[in-house]
Write an enzyme that holds these catalytic residues in place. Structure first.
Site, PDB file in Angstrom:
ATOM      1  N   GLU A  45      14.140   9.325  21.652  1.00  0.00           N
ATOM      2  CA  GLU A  45      13.725  10.539  22.021  1.00  0.00           C
ATOM      3  C   GLU A  45      12.341  10.915  22.140  1.00  0.00           C
ATOM      4  O   GLU A  45      11.933  12.014  21.530  1.00  0.00           O
ATOM      5  CB  GLU A  45      14.568  11.573  21.248  1.00  0.00           C
ATOM      6  N   GLU A  83      23.344   7.639  22.341  1.00  0.00           N
ATOM      7  CA  GLU A  83      23.951   8.645  21.429  1.00  0.00           C
ATOM      8  C   GLU A  83      24.778   9.663  22.326  1.00  0.00           C
ATOM      9  O   GLU A  83      24.212   9.980  23.469  1.00  0.00           O
ATOM     10  CB  GLU A  83      22.741   9.488  20.560  1.00  0.00           C
TER      11      GLU A  83
END
Length: 504
Positions: free
Chosen positions: A159, A276
């Protein structure tokens, strides 16, 4: 009116849901509770890869700088790495390698994330970072063999589009990190799989700019990755949060976004990994413990494999410490399992999927029907959920007509709902004990098991009529097996208690 199920397969059911599962930071795998939980998950579900943060963080102890005779040196130590990966392989699961976070001895700054302080700054030396990547992959190949390590996807960071996970969310700095890392990976072996950018929801334009960057620089990229969540801003309470949710269809839209964005470009056709996903992105949101979570995610698992090559549930276990050490056995953790292996309803959604066949017969907005090579038909059905907060209502009905040649069919039905197979509900009724006593743990484990029912169904006119009335937030698995009747001719149930007339 019943939905008619085709007699022949319409395709193969994707097992993208099984390709990977998430985990807490790398070194947590050294713990007994963690390994016991993963062993249970592997016995009853069986994931192929496992992905988490912290492979290169200080907790794993890989990067060890030291001075000798006035000069800086670095020792690359794999004491913990070997123990963790050995344990994974013993349990039939292989790593999905995420390269991060930055070792403190190589970091250019002090910004960290999580309770366990993963450093999220770029390296102070790009050459030393490349040496770290090279040493890690070379060691893994020497220990586990090149053919095996080639099966392990290598994802660059986590991220980076969020300032919490990459200093300043500096896109140019991430692109440099990707370039140095990807070239190093391929220099170790050209067949190793490397990709990124592992972005979180909300910055989808990062993917297109990443594609433009790697194309312009002619950089290697074997897959693209992103994450998917549908929760709103956190409403904080002590040791937890509450959030609104958007419909589950938005998770599927996020799964589909990379292929849509890359269509027609040089990265079109690359594997897409959702590394995820869950409802909430918080590890302390009670939604994860509920039957709602399972019913919400059922259509996502049923259809997600049509949109991405893998979708990795975040995470398999509540052995997880990003927000600190959990304060209670149920605390809203991401896991399919709590500490001490109490199964949540979402665990059973995955276990149900693991028992389905691979021949897809049909799929609807509230059901999925498959068959396996033995002729066993499986039906996964779920009650639609309402994300507005309206009270759940029982009574949703799924009615199917399923072709069967046998005169009768044995039905086994396994269910979880607000009332069935719901340890969280039992824990609430128990008074929410933070550290349950052994007897309480036994009760919770028993309460967590699905309710199972069985009966014989007639197959009239070459088909079985199946009527399923679902409880509140129910997810149910129905297994239908043709009956080969071996009842002896002298058997008479009326005589079990010695009554009735003799025959023969």
């Amino acid at each position: 009116m019943r939905d008619l199920v085709p007699g022949e397969p319409t395709g193969r059911l994707s097992d993208a849901w099984r390709h990977c599962v998430g985990t807490g930071r790398f070194d947590l795998a050294l713990r007994r509770d963690y390994q016991d939980s993963l062993a249970l998950v592997q016995r009853e579900i069986g994931f192929r890869h496992i992905r988490g943060h912290g492979l290169l963080s200080d907790g794993a102890g890989v990067h060890r700088p030291y001075e000798h005779e006035g000069e800086r040196h670095v020792l690359h130590s794999f004491t913990y790495v070997d123990q963790v990966i050995d344990a994974y392989l013993d349990l039939g699961i292989e790593p999905f390698l995420e390269l991060g976070f930055m070792p403190s001895g190589l970091a250019s700054g002090e910004q960290t994330v999580f309770w366990w302080r993963g450093n999220v700054t770029p390296p102070s030396s790009w050459q030393e970072w490349a040496d770290l990547v090279r040493a890690t992959l070379t060691h893994l190949i020497d220990r586990y063999g090149l053919d095996r390590v080639r099966r392990w996807p290598i994802e660059v960071w986590n991220e980076p589009n969020l300032k919490e996970f990459w200093q300043g969310a500096d896109e140019a700095a991430y692109h440099r990190l990707y370039e140095v890392t990807a070239l190093t990976v391929k220099d170790v072996d050209a067949s190793l799989q490397v990709g990124g950018p592992a972005i979180s929801p909300g910055s989808d334009d990062w993917m297109t700019r990443f594609a433009d960057f790697v194309t312009a620089r002619d950089l290697p990229v074997d897959f693209v990755s992103r994450h998917a969540y549908t929760s709103g801003p956190a409403q904080h309470v002590p040791f937890g949060v509450h959030q609104t949710l958007r419909p589950a269809s938005e998770l599927l839209e996020q799964f589909a976004t990379p292929r849509r964005q890359l269509k027609g470009g040089p990265l079109a056709g690359l594997p897409v990994h959702i590394t995820e996903f869950n409802t909430s992105y918080r590890p302390d949101n009670p939604i994860h413990d509920t039957a709602f979570n399972a019913a919400y995610l059922a259509p996502v698992l049923a259809e997600g494999g049509e949109l991405a090559d893998s979708c990795s549930y975040w995470t398999f276990s509540d052995t997880f410490e990003e927000a600190g050490i959990p304060t209670s056995i149920f605390h809203g953790g991401f896991g399919l399992l709590t500490h001490r292996q109490i199964k949540k309803p979402a665990y059973h959604l995955y276990a149900f999927m693991a028992r389905m066949g691979d021949q897809l017969l049909t799929r609807g907005e509230d059901h999925l029907v498959t068959r396996d090579e033995t002729g066993r038909v499986t039906v996964l059905a779920w009650a639609p959920v309402d994300v507005t907060g309206a009270p759940a209502v029982a009574g949703h009905t799924v009615r199917l007509r399923i072709p069967f040649e046998a005169p009768s069919v044995f039905m086994l039905r396994s269910s979880v709902s607000e009332e069935m197979g719901n340890a969280w509900a039992a824990w609430c009724e128990m008074g929410r004990p933070r550290s349950p006593h052994p007897r309480q743990l036994d009760i919770l484990r028993e309460a967590a098991e699905p309710v199972r029912r069985h009966r014989s169904l007639p197959a009239e006119g070459g088909s079985v009529d199946l009527d399923l009335t679902l409880d509140r937030h129910e997810v149910t698995l129905v297994e239908l097996t043709p009956v080969a009747d071996e009842t002896p001719p002298w058997h008479d149930d009326r005589r079990i208690l010695g009554r009735g007339e003799r025959t023969g």
